[in-house]
Design an enzyme around this catalytic site. Sequence first.
Site, PDB file in Angstrom:
ATOM      1  N   ASP A 185       0.860  -1.190   0.000  1.00 28.86           N
ATOM      2  CA  ASP A 185       0.000   0.000   0.000  1.00 28.86           C
ATOM      3  C   ASP A 185       0.888   1.230   0.000  1.00 28.86           C
ATOM      4  O   ASP A 185       1.716   1.410   0.905  1.00 28.86           O
ATOM      5  CB  ASP A 185      -0.914   0.004   1.230  1.00 28.86           C
ATOM      6  CG  ASP A 185      -1.786   1.241   1.291  1.00 28.86           C
ATOM      7  OD1 ASP A 185      -2.619   1.422   0.391  1.00 28.86           O
ATOM      8  OD2 ASP A 185      -1.607   2.044   2.236  1.00 28.86           O
ATOM      9  N   GLU A 270      -1.546  -1.406  -5.960  1.00 34.71           N
ATOM     10  CA  GLU A 270      -2.744  -0.726  -6.448  1.00 34.71           C
ATOM     11  C   GLU A 270      -2.448  -0.055  -7.780  1.00 34.71           C
ATOM     12  O   GLU A 270      -1.344   0.445  -8.011  1.00 34.71           O
ATOM     13  CB  GLU A 270      -3.204   0.332  -5.449  1.00 34.71           C
ATOM     14  CG  GLU A 270      -3.912  -0.212  -4.232  1.00 34.71           C
ATOM     15  CD  GLU A 270      -4.433   0.897  -3.342  1.00 34.71           C
ATOM     16  OE1 GLU A 270      -5.651   1.062  -3.231  1.00 34.71           O
ATOM     17  OE2 GLU A 270      -3.607   1.601  -2.746  1.00 34.71           O
ATOM     18  N   CYS A 323     -12.733  -4.417   6.109  1.00 36.73           N
ATOM     19  CA  CYS A 323     -12.108  -5.130   7.231  1.00 36.73           C
ATOM     20  C   CYS A 323     -11.445  -6.393   6.693  1.00 36.73           C
ATOM     21  O   CYS A 323     -12.108  -7.243   6.084  1.00 36.73           O
ATOM     22  CB  CYS A 323     -13.143  -5.477   8.294  1.00 36.73           C
ATOM     23  SG  CYS A 323     -12.469  -6.485   9.657  1.00 36.73           S
ATOM     24  N   CYS A 342     -13.364  -2.283  13.824  1.00 39.81           N
ATOM     25  CA  CYS A 342     -14.498  -2.849  13.087  1.00 39.81           C
ATOM     26  C   CYS A 342     -15.554  -3.351  14.078  1.00 39.81           C
ATOM     27  O   CYS A 342     -15.284  -3.536  15.268  1.00 39.81           O
ATOM     28  CB  CYS A 342     -14.011  -3.981  12.175  1.00 39.81           C
ATOM     29  SG  CYS A 342     -15.336  -4.786  11.221  1.00 39.81           S
ATOM     30  N   CYS A 344     -16.606  -6.232  14.299  1.00 37.47           N
ATOM     31  CA  CYS A 344     -16.256  -7.566  14.792  1.00 37.47           C
ATOM     32  C   CYS A 344     -15.296  -7.504  15.975  1.00 37.47           C
ATOM     33  O   CYS A 344     -14.932  -8.542  16.530  1.00 37.47           O
ATOM     34  CB  CYS A 344     -15.642  -8.403  13.667  1.00 37.47           C
ATOM     35  SG  CYS A 344     -14.075  -7.761  13.027  1.00 37.47           S
ATOM     36  N   ASP A 351      -3.215   1.570   7.152  1.00 37.47           N
ATOM     37  CA  ASP A 351      -2.350   1.196   6.041  1.00 37.47           C
ATOM     38  C   ASP A 351      -2.073  -0.303   6.011  1.00 37.47           C
ATOM     39  O   ASP A 351      -2.044  -0.920   4.934  1.00 37.47           O
ATOM     40  CB  ASP A 351      -1.038   1.981   6.120  1.00 37.47           C
ATOM     41  CG  ASP A 351      -1.247   3.477   5.987  1.00 37.47           C
ATOM     42  OD1 ASP A 351      -2.226   3.863   5.327  1.00 37.47           O
ATOM     43  OD2 ASP A 351      -0.439   4.251   6.532  1.00 37.47           O
TER      44      ASP A 351
END
Length: 394
Positions: A185, A270, A323, A342, A344, A351
């Site tokens: 990333d 990406e 997530c 999250c 969960c 990142d």
Amino acid sequence: MKRAFKYRFYPTDAQAAELSRTFGCVRKVYNLALAARTQAWALRQERVNYNATSAMLTQWKKTGELAYLNDVSSVPLQQALRHLQTAFTHFFAKRARYPRLKSRKKSRKSAEYTTSAFRFQDGKLTLAKMTEPLAIVWSRPLPDGAAPSTVTVSQDAAGRWFVSLLCEDPGVKPLPTTGAAVGVDAGLDHLLTLSTGEKITNPRHERHDRARLAKAQRELARKAKGDGANRTKARRKVARVHARIADRRRDTLHKITTRLVRDNQTIVIEDLTVRNLLKNGRLARAISDAAWSEFRTMLEYKAQWYGREVIAVDRWFPSSKLCSHCGTLQDKMPLSVRTWTCGCGVTHDRDVNAARNILAAGLAVSACGAGVRPQRSSPGGRSAMKQEPLRREP
């Protein structure tokens, strides 16, 4: 595998004068041929190829106005025509825009010599129309028994002279296969964040030399416009600062990309549209300094050299908002949020979570061919989602 080895050299006054004349003649021939091809199409709808422009070059040399073209080696002039033919080939294939005229002040100064226009013997390189070999600084050795097929001489804006030798490199061969895979990333706080949790610091080379660059640019702005000696000196000073920044940035990227390619079989990144990101006035300077496009270019050609795989995930893939543990997609994720939790119950570093999602999407591509864009120019494409095994009802 052919590979170019680039070195710096220090020409004598006579060699510098000869090369400067060659650069000017190369630029002149390129512009004349481009104008002739453009005019032929505009007036007669006729496509002029390389053979026709080569015949034109012979006629140009016989005219009194362009007789000076005979004073330099003919090989770089022919190579300029071949480069123009390549530019038109890319244009007709819709891979590039229409070729443009070369500028005396802005265009890159270079000349390409083939085997008939240079002599390489006992580690000494002598170009056509020269009696002495170039004083090359051999910063690294050429491969054993290397015989250059092409030599390119260039001069950058800072006044430095470089020679690039294209030759076969037996050291470039596929590395042993490994099962390691990593997601990458790109960012600004950290240059790169890997799916392993490692964060690579952004060196910010431009910021470190910003005061020196600003001072040099102020001195240049105070000089009268034109071709005066003082303005030329000030312009060279600005160019030297830019060259220092670019050299350090390139060195950093080479070290990072080489390590990633050696350690991993599959690298997932990406497909960023850097050109559009640069339209952000607040972040344009930082994005340019990060050099994400150059990082991708290095990664791709090194992966091709050493038998690795680079996968580019669709730019619209929500890597930051997804997530990586349960697959829940968040509604919003502002840039100011660096850590989030999250539903969960898992707390994510923004990142690292993005890098893990990018890796999962890339592995999905390898496994089932989900839609991503492995090439920069490919239109369309849909986001690749993390593939989960199907659950059977009891």
